[in-house]
Design an enzyme around this catalytic site. Sequence first.
Site, PDB file in Angstrom:
ATOM      1  N   LYS A 291       0.870  -1.183   0.000  1.00 32.62           N
ATOM      2  CA  LYS A 291       0.000   0.000   0.000  1.00 32.62           C
ATOM      3  C   LYS A 291       0.893   1.214   0.000  1.00 32.62           C
ATOM      4  O   LYS A 291       2.051   1.138   0.432  1.00 32.62           O
ATOM      5  CB  LYS A 291      -0.886   0.010   1.256  1.00 32.62           C
TER       6      LYS A 291
HETATM    7  P1  NAD Z   1     -12.819   7.598  -2.732  1.00 29.16           P
HETATM    8  O1  NAD Z   1     -11.794   8.620  -2.410  1.00 29.16           O
HETATM    9  O2  NAD Z   1     -13.277   7.450  -4.130  1.00 29.16           O
HETATM   10  O3  NAD Z   1     -14.127   7.836  -1.840  1.00 29.16           O
HETATM   11  C1  NAD Z   1     -14.103   7.952  -0.452  1.00 29.16           C
HETATM   12  C2  NAD Z   1     -15.472   8.456  -0.026  1.00 29.16           C
HETATM   13  O4  NAD Z   1     -15.553   8.460   1.393  1.00 29.16           O
HETATM   14  C3  NAD Z   1     -15.785   9.870  -0.485  1.00 29.16           C
HETATM   15  O5  NAD Z   1     -17.137   9.939  -0.856  1.00 29.16           O
HETATM   16  C4  NAD Z   1     -15.568  10.697   0.756  1.00 29.16           C
HETATM   17  O6  NAD Z   1     -16.328  11.892   0.763  1.00 29.16           O
HETATM   18  C5  NAD Z   1     -16.052   9.733   1.792  1.00 29.16           C
HETATM   19  N1  NAD Z   1     -15.563  10.016   3.128  1.00 29.16           N
HETATM   20  C6  NAD Z   1     -14.355  10.442   3.516  1.00 29.16           C
HETATM   21  N2  NAD Z   1     -14.330  10.613   4.840  1.00 29.16           N
HETATM   22  C7  NAD Z   1     -15.544  10.268   5.287  1.00 29.16           C
HETATM   23  C8  NAD Z   1     -16.140  10.229   6.554  1.00 29.16           C
HETATM   24  N3  NAD Z   1     -15.460  10.578   7.647  1.00 29.16           N
HETATM   25  N4  NAD Z   1     -17.421   9.831   6.629  1.00 29.16           N
HETATM   26  C9  NAD Z   1     -18.104   9.481   5.507  1.00 29.16           C
HETATM   27  N5  NAD Z   1     -17.603   9.505   4.305  1.00 29.16           N
HETATM   28  C10 NAD Z   1     -16.337   9.893   4.197  1.00 29.16           C
HETATM   29  O7  NAD Z   1     -12.235   6.217  -2.168  1.00 29.16           O
HETATM   30  P2  NAD Z   1     -12.649   4.734  -2.577  1.00 29.16           P
HETATM   31  O8  NAD Z   1     -11.700   4.280  -3.596  1.00 29.16           O
HETATM   32  O9  NAD Z   1     -14.120   4.667  -2.803  1.00 29.16           O
HETATM   33  O10 NAD Z   1     -12.284   3.944  -1.237  1.00 29.16           O
HETATM   34  C11 NAD Z   1     -13.187   3.832  -0.144  1.00 29.16           C
HETATM   35  C12 NAD Z   1     -12.787   2.650   0.724  1.00 29.16           C
HETATM   36  O11 NAD Z   1     -12.766   1.471  -0.079  1.00 29.16           O
HETATM   37  C13 NAD Z   1     -11.392   2.738   1.331  1.00 29.16           C
HETATM   38  O12 NAD Z   1     -11.396   2.078   2.575  1.00 29.16           O
HETATM   39  C14 NAD Z   1     -10.536   1.963   0.355  1.00 29.16           C
HETATM   40  O13 NAD Z   1      -9.348   1.478   0.945  1.00 29.16           O
HETATM   41  C15 NAD Z   1     -11.509   0.850   0.021  1.00 29.16           C
HETATM   42  N6  NAD Z   1     -11.210   0.146  -1.223  1.00 29.16           N
HETATM   43  C16 NAD Z   1     -11.118   0.801  -2.419  1.00 29.16           C
HETATM   44  C17 NAD Z   1     -10.862   0.085  -3.571  1.00 29.16           C
HETATM   45  C18 NAD Z   1     -10.812   0.727  -4.922  1.00 29.16           C
HETATM   46  O14 NAD Z   1     -10.684  -0.020  -5.906  1.00 29.16           O
HETATM   47  N7  NAD Z   1     -10.932   2.029  -5.058  1.00 29.16           N
HETATM   48  C19 NAD Z   1     -10.665  -1.306  -3.509  1.00 29.16           C
HETATM   49  C20 NAD Z   1     -10.785  -1.945  -2.280  1.00 29.16           C
HETATM   50  C21 NAD Z   1     -11.055  -1.205  -1.151  1.00 29.16           C
END
Ligand code: NAD
Length: 421
Positions: free
Chosen positions: A111
């Site tokens: 990561k």
């Molecule tokens: P992103 O940046 O696209 O979206 C994150 C979202 O969370 C945004 O809408 C933001 O406004 C919101 N957010 C931030 N702080 C917040 C809070 N305190 N309360 C509520 N909402 C809040 O990120 P993403 O890629 O969607 O990732 C989200 C989660 O999924 C993370 O834990 C990431 O590690 C996990 N994840 C992502 C992927 C991927 O392919 N992008 C894969 C596996 C896991």
Amino acid sequence: MSTSESHLRENPYELAREQLRRVGERFQIDAGTIAVLGACKKAIEVAVPVRMDDGTIRVFQGYRVQHNVTRGPAKGGIRYHPDVVVDEVRALSMWMTWKCALMGIPFGGAKGGIACDPKSMSKGELERLTRRFTTEIINDIGPEQDIPAPDVGTDGQTMAWLYDTYSMNKGHSVLGVVTGKPLSIGGSLGRVEATSRGALFSLRNLLERRGDTLVGKRVVVQGFGNVGSLLARFLQQEGAIVVGLSDSRGGVAARDGIDVEAAFAHKAATGSIVGLAGSSPVTNEALLELPCDILAPCALEQVITEENAARIQAPVICEGANGPITPAADTLLESRGTLVIPDVLANAGGVVVSYFEWVQGLQEYFWTEDEVNRRLDEITSRAFAAAWELKEREDVSLRLAAYGLAVQRVADATAIRGLYP
Ligand code: NAD
């Protein structure tokens, strides 16, 4: 940089090691192996100086951690967020190792992250930040070494800059250095939707075992980014009723259901889903406690802790985010009969299609979207079935079963390779 309090209430690396300790104990995995797996192979910390648009220079802290490469090259996203610290990156890298092992794909875990607030930076500043960071870690990444991808605060554009910087330095295009690339430069069809689609498949797999479907299920999704927004869309398309949504600015709720497409349009127009017509405002804390059938935390870690676990009403939680439930909260939820589809299972669709993108890039031969989705379903459903079978046989939680399977696979690979030298 944001001055707001970090979302990390406890040390995430310690929590990830606590989960590993529980797995080691329950499945009687050799203590020496658990000690090896509890440590990260390599952690790189770099200073990333950037000339800002106003002419000043700011220096950001960047990290790349490779937890384990026993089963293949390291794989994992890059996060841009003000709260990024090395122990968060370490925890996320360890979870990536388990996720790849559980899915049976030939990667280890990594990561990366930069402590910055991408929302307050211009496109030019983000490009300079990404190119300098890539250059600082260039000797430690590569198609056979460590392959980054998007995570919170990064997207296809970020991956395109990383790909370009790496390729310019190597003197030729290196498709396999990064996944989550835009389609125009060797991305995979279905990658943007993959994490959410994988979560959907996991929920379907669970409900099928109960002779049930998503039709009419009341769902709450926290986080309206890449994972949360597309999961909400898919769930609505399957006939579920989305009764709560949120982003970092706050949440919205509607008993009769939110029109997810209207939420997309509102977010595009205003930058947030707050204020969506036909909904009432709700805080992110209260959102988690709304009555519903399925809760999907898809934002950040540690949103369900000992403090609020007893107030969570959802009987099923689907961890779209990594690490949204602390181990202490997990114990509480389990004692109350809440079924948790753990992160390593629920959100693994992203890394599975990243694997497909890497394979397609290496072969320079690209698949149809149907083929990507069919193979994704096959891999995630096989992993779900294996974890479910172990859960039933050993009478443990689905998390312990999924982590147990994964850790055992990495432990077996470690044993057969032997400890070098
Ligand atoms: P992103 O940046 O696209 O979206 C994150 C979202 O969370 C945004 O809408 C933001 O406004 C919101 N957010 C931030 N702080 C917040 C809070 N305190 N309360 C509520 N909402 C809040 O990120 P993403 O890629 O969607 O990732 C989200 C989660 O999924 C993370 O834990 C990431 O590690 C996990 N994840 C992502 C992927 C991927 O392919 N992008 C894969 C596996 C896991």
